[in-house]
Design an enzyme around this catalytic site. Structure first.
Site, mmCIF file in Angstrom:
data_model
loop_
_atom_site.group_PDB
_atom_site.id
_atom_site.type_symbol
_atom_site.label_atom_id
_atom_site.label_comp_id
_atom_site.label_asym_id
_atom_site.label_seq_id
_atom_site.Cartn_x
_atom_site.Cartn_y
_atom_site.Cartn_z
ATOM 1 N N GLU A 32 -6.769 3.441 9.816
ATOM 2 C CA GLU A 32 -6.980 4.574 8.932
ATOM 3 C C GLU A 32 -6.137 4.369 7.684
ATOM 4 O OE1 GLU A 32 -5.544 8.970 7.892
ATOM 5 O OE2 GLU A 32 -5.085 8.236 9.896
ATOM 6 N N TYR B 177 0.826 -1.205 0.000
ATOM 7 C CA TYR B 177 0.000 0.000 0.000
ATOM 8 C C TYR B 177 0.863 1.259 0.000
ATOM 9 C CZ TYR B 177 -4.430 -2.463 0.600
ATOM 10 O OH TYR B 177 -5.540 -3.244 0.403
#
Length: 184
Positions: free
Chosen positions: A133, A110
């Site tokens: 988050e 990511y």
């Protein structure tokens, strides 16, 4: 502080329910990897997402957080708008021992796409599903995959037990379930 190994993590997960469900090896295939690693555990992101929106032109206020600041979705693939973020939670439930602190780092898969995963430390004796988050730092929409790896949790053993654990002080995020919003 000592970083705890896969042997310790497996023992605690198997015999003390520290992580549930628990994968005792890295699961890969065509997924973003999750499960036990050498010195950590790669947790998965659930399929429940809260996508922040400015449709109501509200101000994000941690002391007076409003539910209409986001849109809730259950989906296998979540699209994060450019320069925005979403909240989700882990698939795994964690029960942290009273002499251990856990820090979390986002998965490199990511990070290399401009998606940053943030989690505050898991304190001694905390338990629950971890709220995650995902920030999209790019000017393009970004995708997060449910039930795949999201972040690595690293377990640190303290030199001694603290005087007061998270459970002892009745921490406000104790035993949280699903995506948990800010509390005062």
């Amino acid at each position: 502080m000592t970083v705890l190994s896969d042997k310790w993590i497996k023992e605690m997960a198997t015999n003390h329910n520290m992580i549930s469900p628990f994968e005792d090896k890295q699961v890969r295939g065509n997924k973003i990897s999750y499960g036990l690693s050498s010195y950590g555990y790669d947790a998965r992101v659930s399929n429940e997402f809260k996508i922040f929106t400015n449709i109501n032109s509200e101000i994000i206020d941690p002391k007076n957080f409003r539910q209409n600041n986001f849109i809730s979705k259950k989906t296998e693939e979540c699209i994060i708008p450019p320069n925005s973020f979403v909240l989700s939670s882990t698939v795994e439930y964690f029960k942290i021992p009273n002499d251990v602190m856990v820090i979390c780092l986002g998965k490199s898969t990511y990070a290399r796409c401009g998606i940053i995963v943030n989690v505050t430390p898991l304190e001694p004796s905390w338990e629950g599903y971890v709220t995650l988050e995902f920030s999209n730092t790019t000017p393009l929409p970004a995708k997060v995959y449910a039930n795949e790896g999201a972040a690595q949790f690293i377990f640190l053993k303290g030199n001694e037990k603290p005087n007061i654990t998270y459970a002892d002080r009745n921490g406000k995020y104790m035993k949280q379930s699903g995506v948990t919003l800010p509390k005062i």
